[in-house]
Scaffold this motif. Structure first.
Motif, PDB file in Angstrom:
ATOM      1  N   LEU A   1       0.814  -1.233   0.000  1.00  0.00           N
ATOM      2  CA  LEU A   1       0.000   0.000   0.000  1.00  0.00           C
ATOM      3  C   LEU A   1       0.842   1.276   0.000  1.00  0.00           C
ATOM      4  CD1 LEU A   1      -2.664  -1.203   2.597  1.00  0.00           C
ATOM      5  CD2 LEU A   1      -3.046  -0.840   0.138  1.00  0.00           C
ATOM      6  N   ALA A   2       2.024   1.210   0.620  1.00  0.00           N
ATOM      7  CA  ALA A   2       2.863   2.414   0.718  1.00  0.00           C
ATOM      8  C   ALA A   2       4.006   2.391  -0.294  1.00  0.00           C
ATOM      9  CB  ALA A   2       3.398   2.555   2.146  1.00  0.00           C
ATOM     10  N   ASP A   3       3.920   1.461  -1.250  1.00  0.00           N
ATOM     11  CA  ASP A   3       4.919   1.434  -2.320  1.00  0.00           C
ATOM     12  C   ASP A   3       4.783   2.688  -3.198  1.00  0.00           C
ATOM     13  OD1 ASP A   3       6.739  -0.806  -3.840  1.00  0.00           O
ATOM     14  OD2 ASP A   3       5.788   0.579  -5.260  1.00  0.00           O
ATOM     15  N   ASP A   4       5.899   3.107  -3.783  1.00  0.00           N
ATOM     16  CA  ASP A   4       5.855   4.278  -4.679  1.00  0.00           C
ATOM     17  C   ASP A   4       4.835   4.099  -5.809  1.00  0.00           C
ATOM     18  OD1 ASP A   4       7.745   5.497  -3.145  1.00  0.00           O
ATOM     19  OD2 ASP A   4       9.370   5.377  -4.619  1.00  0.00           O
ATOM     20  N   ASN A   5       4.617   2.845  -6.238  1.00  0.00           N
ATOM     21  CA  ASN A   5       3.652   2.593  -7.324  1.00  0.00           C
ATOM     22  C   ASN A   5       2.259   3.135  -7.009  1.00  0.00           C
ATOM     23  OD1 ASN A   5       5.205   1.259  -9.231  1.00  0.00           O
ATOM     24  ND2 ASN A   5       5.051  -0.688  -8.110  1.00  0.00           N
ATOM     25  N   LEU A   6       1.896   3.190  -5.736  1.00  0.00           N
ATOM     26  CA  LEU A   6       0.543   3.638  -5.393  1.00  0.00           C
ATOM     27  C   LEU A   6       0.447   5.156  -5.210  1.00  0.00           C
ATOM     28  CD1 LEU A   6       0.144   0.560  -5.193  1.00  0.00           C
ATOM     29  CD2 LEU A   6      -1.630   1.062  -3.497  1.00  0.00           C
TER      30      LEU A   6
ATOM     31  N   VAL B   1      -7.713  -0.056  -3.535  1.00  0.00           N
ATOM     32  CA  VAL B   1      -9.060  -0.625  -3.366  1.00  0.00           C
ATOM     33  C   VAL B   1      -9.068  -2.084  -3.830  1.00  0.00           C
ATOM     34  CG1 VAL B   1     -11.430  -0.548  -4.278  1.00  0.00           C
ATOM     35  CG2 VAL B   1     -10.309   1.567  -3.500  1.00  0.00           C
ATOM     36  N   LYS B   2      -8.470  -2.335  -4.999  1.00  0.00           N
ATOM     37  CA  LYS B   2      -8.425  -3.708  -5.521  1.00  0.00           C
ATOM     38  C   LYS B   2      -7.701  -4.636  -4.543  1.00  0.00           C
ATOM     39  CE  LYS B   2      -7.903  -2.443 -10.266  1.00  0.00           C
ATOM     40  NZ  LYS B   2      -6.829  -2.318 -11.250  1.00  0.00           N
ATOM     41  N   TYR B   3      -6.609  -4.149  -3.996  1.00  0.00           N
ATOM     42  CA  TYR B   3      -5.813  -4.951  -3.067  1.00  0.00           C
ATOM     43  C   TYR B   3      -6.647  -5.317  -1.842  1.00  0.00           C
ATOM     44  CZ  TYR B   3      -2.058  -6.293   0.134  1.00  0.00           C
ATOM     45  OH  TYR B   3      -1.268  -6.983   1.022  1.00  0.00           O
TER      46      TYR B   3
END
Ligand SMILES: [Zn+2]
Length: 546
Positions: free
Chosen positions: A28-33, A47-49
């Motif tokens: 959730l706290a990865d740069d990707n998000l 949300v999907k996760y």
């Protein structure tokens, strides 16, 4: 290993469970998000996760569309070129600059307005504390000018926090006939501190949304571009707290004297009294306030998520214990040390990770709570606790049957869990229940040590409290003057709402796992108790119960 005792076995469990908890945060706290701002692609990924994990951990969909409860938001942004503030005295118009005052698009700004102004001190009316800044004042059709502090009011912290919140303060002023507000930031709060709800950062120029006293979503945001900030509201006008606010202005220190000119009072005098929490004079201001405002509006949709562990008791299963956390963070903003991503690992990926870990533990231990447990991940906490407000007013289950909210937001697992600080400890029987739950883990409970921080109303539990539902929130506790005290406050200074609230920070995962186990125990006790939680008779918040 013959000598291993129960405590050591627990310790081993906590280490493993801490890693499972941390794995959710790693996603959730990865740069990707991209900091999971409400409405963003990163939020949709989050949300999907969460929906996937709710399914994996055996929760039943409890939204309106599977696990989702879609929520519509409206954003408002001031068009600066077409907006202005001026004071008119004896036919002469003095146009104010951005360094003097700015308008808040969060309000219902009228396209054009000219009206009188009254300085109403702190702008509070609290009959039960025999306190009334509005006594003898005619506010009808006028703009109320006030200092955004609960100043001279002598009342318990939660009461001050509540009556000083943007929505409550405006409700009182509106009832007295005011058509707008002009707000002086609380001089007791440090410049640019982003003091959270009920405060307005005193920076120059102030954040736009500070004008209605709700710096949530602006003062707390990542101070992004140079343009005016975007305010977020629930799209449903019935749920908009600033309804009827035709003028909303944040006044800077410099601008103050332009408002006070000719009144016999000065900004310096008012700020000095407010700094000392002294009573303030109240008086009409000279001249009229002339505003023009153009606002650009957009609609955004972003869901809350709800998953259910159904209760086992034929009667009690139709009552619900909510355990909540917020899925959004503040997104991408001003770079600090070259990093523009506000990852929000503790705020509040940690809380979402905890509700998922709690769901897993309850599945794997075969928990059969008597009442149902509703796992809730909400949107737009950072925009002013909007997703939780929507859910608390328009829940996906019968509102009268929600018996409690246990909210997990940035509870700060940065060191071992010896003390648990509980916000709302003295307000309801939930306080007694958490004492029991913590005791079994050798954890001592503390009341809120910094009530002036208004933490009781600074997260999603407050949305439930206002609907009459007993609630709790938490922080890892400590004793003053200890290394933990320093770690806690250094974190607030260095990482709170900054890009450094990310995956590289030191966190005590095993302590988070211990916390999760205490919350499991709390939820089971609340779910299994014969009586639903009750407000204490002397609680200010009991009034909201229906
Ligand atoms: Zn936050």
């Amino acid at each position: 290993m013959l000598a291993v005792g129960a405590a050591a076995l627990f310790a081993a469990d906590f280490a493993a469970e801490g890693d499972l908890w941390w794995a959710h945060i790693q996603f959730l706290a990865d740069d990707n998000l991209q900091g999971r701002e409400t409405g963003s692609e990163g939020y949709r990924e989050a949300v999907k996760y969460v929906a996937g994990k709710m399914e994996t951990f055996g929760l039943k969909p409890a939204g309106t569309s599977g696990y989702l409860q879609p929520v519509k938001f409206e954003t408002r942004q001031l068009v600066e070129e077409e907006s202005s503030i001026a004071i008119v005295r004896e036919g002469v118009e003095e146009v104010l600059e951005r360094l003097d005052a700015i308008q808040s698009a969060r309000a219902d700004l009228a396209p054009a307005m000219e009206t009188g102004m009254v300085f109403v001190g702190y702008g509070l009316r609290v009959p039960e504390a025999k306190y009334d800044d509005l006594a003898g004042i005619d506010l009808r059709g006028k703009v109320a000018v006030y200092v955004n502090s609960s100043g001279a009011l002598d009342a318990p912290g939660p009461v001050k926090a509540h009556v000083g919140s943007a929505g409550e303060r405006w409700a009182v002023l509106k009832a007295a006939g005011a058509i707008g507000v002009a707000v002086i930031a609380n001089p007791r709060l440090p410049t640019g501190a982003g003091g959270g709800r009920g405060s307005a950062a005193a920076g120059t120029p102030p954040p736009a949304a500070a004008a209605d006293g709700s710096s949530a979503g602006a003062g707390r945001g990542p101070a992004g571009g140079r343009g005016p900030q975007k305010a977020f509201l629930l799209a449903d006008p019935d749920l908009q707290e600033s309804i009827g606010q035709k003028v909303a202005i944040a006044i800077t220190r410099r601008g103050g004297d332009k408002f006070f000119a000719g009144s016999g009072h000065t900004m310096e005098e008012i700020l000095k009294l407010a700094t000392e929490n002294q009573p303030l004079p109240r008086f009409p201001l000279v001249g009229t306030l002339r505003t023009r405002a153009a606002v650009r509006r957009e609609t955004i949709e972003a869901p809350n998520l709800a998953g259910m562990l159904a209760g086992s008791d034929p009667r009690l299963k139709d009552e619900y214990v909510v355990v909540s956390a917020h899925l959004d963070h503040v997104g991408v903003g001003r770079a600090i040390n070259g990093d523009p991503l506000y990852n929000g690992a503790m705020d509040d990926a940690s809380g979402i990770a905890s509700i998922l870990e709690i769901a897993r533990i309850m599945k794997e231990t075969g928990a059969r709570p008597k009442r149902s447990i509703l796992f809730l991940a909400v949107a737009a906490e950072e925009k002013g606790e909007l997703g939780s407000r929507y859910f608390a007013i328009r829940p996906t289950v019968d509102r009268k049957r929600i018996v409690a909210d246990i909210n997990l937001d940035m509870y700060m697992p940065l060191f071992d869990l010896k003390w648990l600080e509980v916000q709302g400890l003295a307000e309801s029987t939930l306080g007694d229940t958490i004492r029991d739950a913590a005791k079994a883990f050798d954890v001592q409970v503390q009341a809120d040590k910094e009530p002036d921080q208004n933490r009781f109303i600074r997260s999603d539990q407050y949305s439930f409290i206002r609907e009459g539902i007993p609630s709790l929130a938490f922080k890892f506790g400590y004793e003053f003057g200890t290394p933990e005290d320093k770690i806690f406050h250094d974190w607030i200074r260095d990482r709170y709402h900054k890009p450094s609230d990310d995956l590289s920070q030191p966190v005590d995962k095993a302590a988070a796992a211990k916390f999760n186990r205490i919350i499991v125990s709390l939820l089971e006790k609340v779910a299994d108790s014969a009586a639903r939680p009750q407000w204490k008779n002397d609680s200010f918040f009991k009034r909201f119960a229906r």
